[in-house]
Design an enzyme around this catalytic site. Structure first.
Site, short mmCIF file in Angstrom:
data_model
loop_
_atom_site.label_atom_id
_atom_site.label_comp_id
_atom_site.label_asym_id
_atom_site.label_seq_id
_atom_site.Cartn_x
_atom_site.Cartn_y
_atom_site.Cartn_z
N CYS A 293 0.80 -1.26 -0.24
CA CYS A 293 0.15 0.22 0.16
C CYS A 293 1.20 1.25 0.03
O CYS A 293 0.76 2.31 -0.29
CB CYS A 293 -0.99 0.02 1.25
SG CYS A 293 -0.15 0.05 2.75
N GLU A 394 -5.54 2.32 -8.02
CA GLU A 394 -5.20 0.48 -7.77
C GLU A 394 -4.85 -0.10 -8.86
O GLU A 394 -5.53 -0.69 -8.63
CB GLU A 394 -5.47 0.62 -6.30
CG GLU A 394 -3.83 0.14 -5.82
CD GLU A 394 -4.74 -0.12 -4.21
OE1 GLU A 394 -5.60 -0.89 -3.92
OE2 GLU A 394 -3.54 -0.46 -3.51
P1 NAD Z 1 -9.84 -6.90 0.55
O1 NAD Z 1 -10.30 -5.44 1.16
O2 NAD Z 1 -9.68 -7.94 -0.48
O3 NAD Z 1 -9.67 -7.91 2.09
C1 NAD Z 1 -8.93 -7.60 2.87
C2 NAD Z 1 -9.96 -8.66 3.86
O4 NAD Z 1 -10.70 -8.00 4.17
C3 NAD Z 1 -9.46 -9.86 3.68
O5 NAD Z 1 -9.53 -10.60 4.68
C4 NAD Z 1 -11.00 -10.07 2.58
O6 NAD Z 1 -11.62 -11.34 3.19
C5 NAD Z 1 -11.95 -9.08 4.20
N1 NAD Z 1 -13.17 -8.91 3.40
C6 NAD Z 1 -13.63 -8.74 2.03
N2 NAD Z 1 -14.95 -8.41 2.40
C7 NAD Z 1 -15.49 -8.50 3.71
C8 NAD Z 1 -16.67 -7.99 4.07
N3 NAD Z 1 -18.03 -7.30 3.51
N4 NAD Z 1 -16.59 -8.05 5.31
C9 NAD Z 1 -15.56 -8.50 6.43
N5 NAD Z 1 -14.42 -8.13 5.17
C10 NAD Z 1 -13.79 -8.63 4.10
O7 NAD Z 1 -7.86 -6.47 0.41
P2 NAD Z 1 -6.87 -7.19 -0.49
O8 NAD Z 1 -6.75 -7.89 -2.12
O9 NAD Z 1 -6.45 -8.57 0.40
O10 NAD Z 1 -5.63 -5.99 -0.09
C11 NAD Z 1 -4.85 -5.36 -0.99
C12 NAD Z 1 -6.00 -3.60 -0.91
O11 NAD Z 1 -4.89 -3.45 0.61
C13 NAD Z 1 -4.74 -3.43 -1.55
O12 NAD Z 1 -5.88 -2.15 -1.57
C14 NAD Z 1 -3.69 -2.02 -0.28
O13 NAD Z 1 -3.74 -1.02 -1.16
C15 NAD Z 1 -4.54 -2.56 0.87
N6 NAD Z 1 -3.63 -2.23 1.83
C16 NAD Z 1 -3.98 -0.92 2.41
C17 NAD Z 1 -3.03 -0.28 3.45
C18 NAD Z 1 -2.86 -0.14 4.59
O14 NAD Z 1 -1.84 0.28 5.55
N7 NAD Z 1 -3.44 1.42 3.61
C19 NAD Z 1 -1.97 -2.06 3.96
C20 NAD Z 1 -1.87 -3.31 3.61
C21 NAD Z 1 -2.87 -2.76 2.35
#
Ligand code: NAD
Length: 493
Positions: A293, A394
Site C-alpha cells: 500500500c 490502484e
Molecule cells: P481486500 O479488501 O480484498 O481484503 C481484505 C480483507 O477483507 C480480507 O481478509 C477479506 O476476506 C476481507 N473482506 C472482504 N470483504 C469483506 C466484508 N464484506 N466484510 C469483512 N471483511 C471482508 O484486500 P486485499 O486484496 O486482501 O489487500 C490489498 C488491498 O489492501 C490494497 O487495496 C492495498 O492498498 C490495501 N492495503 C492497505 C494498507 C494500508 O495500511 N492502507 C496496507 C496493506 C494493504
C-alpha cells in the site's frame, strides 16, 4: 525445535484456532491455497461456519473478562514471550510467507521484523499510555481523574499482502491494554499467520481465548464485524471493502480503524541525487512486486529531472530478476494469484488503449524454472496523463506510470485531485522544497528521499481521503482504539 521441516511443501488442512485449540473445522467448504511461484496447492482453507465465528467471539469475550483483571505486569509477560518466539522462528516464518505470498525472502524477513517491532512498542508504551491523568482541586475539595479501560473483543481483518505484519499492527496493543481479539486473515495468504499461531501456541503459552482465528471470505468477516460482542474492527485492505465496513460499523455504532487502498506519487526534483534516487525508486515501485500500500505507483520527474531519471529507471527495471523468493539471486517474486495477474495485465492493456507509451512491457516474461508461476515483469508507461485510468486506479502490481510536470505546484495540484491519500515521496536536495511538499499535500505518510514512506511501529500509520476511514490510526495509535477514557470526579466529605 524447528517445525519448519515438517511442512516444507504442504500445510494440509488449516484449522481455526478457537479457545486455545486448533480444531478441525465443521465446514464442508474448503478453498485451495497456492504457492504463487509454482501454482501448486500448499494448503486447504476452511470457510469457518457461523457457529465457529460465534464460538471464537464467545471465547474471546470470556477470556476478556479475566484478562482485563490481570495486572499489567502479568499481561506484558505474554508479549515478551511472543517477541521471543517471533525472534526465534523469524527465518522459518519468513519462509512460510514466501511460500504462500510470493515475496522474496529478504522482504519476508523484513515483514517479520516489523511485526516484532510492534510487539516491542506495545510492551514499551503499555504502562506509559495507560497511566491516565489526575488533577487535584478542580473545585473546592474536588479532584478529577481519567483512566483508560479496555473495551472487550476486537475483530482484526487483514489483507493478503502482509499476512504476518498487519495482524501485529494491532494484536500486541489489544492484549497490552486488556482486550482480546478474533483475527480473520486473508483467504489468499492464510498460511503464515496460521503458522505463527502454531508457534505461539506451542512455545509462548498464550492463555486460551486471547487470540482466536477464523478463516474465510467476506461473509465470515461480515459476521465478525456484526457480532454484538465485538466492540470494533481493525481492518486493512481495499477501499471498496473498507467503505462497506465503515458504513456497517456506523449502523451498528461500533468503532473502526480502516486502512485502505492507495495510489502513491514519487516526485523527483532536478536537484535530487540521481543515482541514489533511482535505486530507491526501483525498490519502491517494484519491491514486493508492487503489492504494497506504500508502493510508489506514479513517477513525476520535474523539468530536466526527466532525462536524468527515466532512462536509468527503465534500464534498472529491465534487469530485475524474477523468480521464486526462496532461491538466491531473485529480485522480484510472482504476484499473489492468477486473478491478480489477470487484473494487472488488464490494466496494462487499458493503459495502451488510452494512449500511454509502453516503454517496458512485463506481460510476456518467462521464468524458466517456474513456468506455471504468476509472474509479471516490471512495466513502465511514459506519456501518462493524470486523467488516465492507470494514473487514477490502484493496480497493485509492478506497473509504473510516468507523468511529466514542469513545477512542484503543478504536481501538488495533481495529487490534490487524486482520490487516495496514503503516501507520497519527494526526492530533492533542498530542505525548503521538501518542506513545501510535506506541508502542501493532503497525504498521510510522506517520504523525503525515501520511496516507501514506511512508518515505524512507534509512530502511527497515516492515510487520508479514500485510503483511510476512522479517527485513530494503526500501530501505536491503536492504543486509543483499544481503550476508552473514563473520567472520574470525586469529593470526600
Ligand atoms: P481486500 O479488501 O480484498 O481484503 C481484505 C480483507 O477483507 C480480507 O481478509 C477479506 O476476506 C476481507 N473482506 C472482504 N470483504 C469483506 C466484508 N464484506 N466484510 C469483512 N471483511 C471482508 O484486500 P486485499 O486484496 O486482501 O489487500 C490489498 C488491498 O489492501 C490494497 O487495496 C492495498 O492498498 C490495501 N492495503 C492497505 C494498507 C494500508 O495500511 N492502507 C496496507 C496493506 C494493504
Amino acid at each position: 525445535m524447528s517445525l519448519y521441516k515438517e511442512v516444507l511443501e504442504s500445510y494440509g488442512r488449516i484449522k481455526p484456532y478457537i479457545d486455545g485449540v486448533f480444531r478441525e473445522s465443521e465446514s464442508r467448504e474448503y478453498i485451495k491455497i497456492f504457492n504463487p511461484a509454482k501454482n501448486e496447492v500448499i494448503a486447504e482453507l476452511p470457510i469457518s461456519t457461523g457457529d465457529e465465528v460465534d464460538e471464537a467471539v464467545d471465547s474471546a469475550y470470556e477470556a476478556y473478562l479475566k484478562w482485563r483483571e490481570t495486572p499489567i505486569p502479568t499481561r506484558i509477560q505474554i508479549l515478551f514471550r511472543m517477541k521471543s518466539v517471533l525472534e526465534k522462528y523469524r527465518d522459518e516464518i519468513a519462509r512460510v510467507i514466501v511460500q504462500n505470498h510470493g515475496k522474496i525472502y529478504d522482504e519476508a524477513l523484513g515483514e517479520v521484523r516489523r511485526a516484532i517491532e510492534n510487539v516491542e512498542t506495545a510492551i514499551g508504551v503499555a504502562y506509559l499510555l495507560q497511566k491516565g491523568e489526575y488533577l487535584e482541586n478542580v473545585a473546592g475539595g474536588i479532584d478529577e481523574y481519567l483512566v483508560r479501560e479496555p473495551l472487550g473483543v476486537a475483530a482484526i481483518i487483514s489483507p493478503f499482502n502482509f499476512p504476518v505484519m498487519v495482524p501485529f499492527w494491532f494484536i500486541p496493543y489489544a492484549l497490552a491494554v486488556g482486550d482480546t481479539v478474533v483475527v480473520k486473515p486473508s483467504e489468499l495468504t492464510p498460511v503464515p499467520f496460521y503458522w505463527v499461531m502454531k508457534l505461539l501456541h506451542e512455545e509462548a503459552k498464550i492463555p486460551p481465548g486471547l487470540i482466536n482465528v477464523v478463516y474465510g471470505l467476506g461473509d465470515v468477516g461480515d459476521r465478525l464485524v456484526s457480532h454484538k460482542k465485538v466492540f470494533g474492527v481493525a481492518f486493512v485492505g481495499s477501499t471498496k471493502v473498507a467503505r462497506y465496513i465503515y458504513k456497517r460499523v456506523g449502523e451498528l455504532g461500533k468503532r473502526a480503524i480502516l486502512q485502505a487502498g492507495a495510489k502513491n506519487y514519487a516526485v523527483v526534483m532536478p536537484d535530487a541525487k540521481i543515482d541514489k534516487t533511482v535505486t530507491n525508486l526501483i525498490s519502491s515501485f517494484f519491491g514486493n512486486t508492487g503489492q504494497r500500500c506504500l508502493a510508489n505507483s506514479i513517477l513525476v520527474p520535474i523539468g530536466d529531472a526527466y532525462n536524468k531519471v527515466v532512462p536509468k529507471f527503465i534500464e534498472l527495471a529491465k534487469n530485475l530478476r524474477l523468480g521464486y523468493g526462496l532461491d538466491s539471486d531473485v529480485d522480484i517474486g510472482p504476484v499473489v494469484s492468477m486473478k491478480a495477474l489477470e487484473k494487472i495485465r488488464r490494466y496494462i492493456d487499458i493503459g495502451v488503449e488510452e494512449g500511454a507509451r509502453l516503454s517496458l512491457d512485463g506481460r510476456n516474461v518467462k521464468v524458466d524454472k517456474y513456468p506455471d508461476g504468476y509472474f509479471i515483469g516490471p512495466t513502465i508507461f511514459e506519456d501518462v496523463t493524470p486523467d488516465m485510468t492507470i494514473a487514477r486506479e490502484e493496480i497493485f502490481g509492478p506497473v509504473a506510470s510516468i507523468i511529466e510536470a514542469e513545477s512542484l505546484d503543478q504536481v501538488i495540484e495533481m495529487m490534490d485531485k487524486s482520490e487516495y491519500g496514503n503516501a507520497a515521496s519527494i526526492f530533492t536536495s533542498s530542505g525548503a522544497v521538501a518542506r513545501k511538499f510535506r506541508r502542501g499535500v493532503n497525504i498521510g505518510n510522506i517520504g523525503i528521499n525515501i520511496g516507501i514512506a514506511a512508518p515505524m511501529a512507534f509512530f502511527p500509520f497515516g492515510g487520508r481521503k479514500e485510503s483511510f476511514f476512522g479517527v485513530v490510526h494503526g500501530q501505536v495509535d491503536s492504543l486509543d482504539f483499544f481503550t476508552d477514557k473514563k473520567i472520574v470526579i470525586e469529593r470526600w466529605w
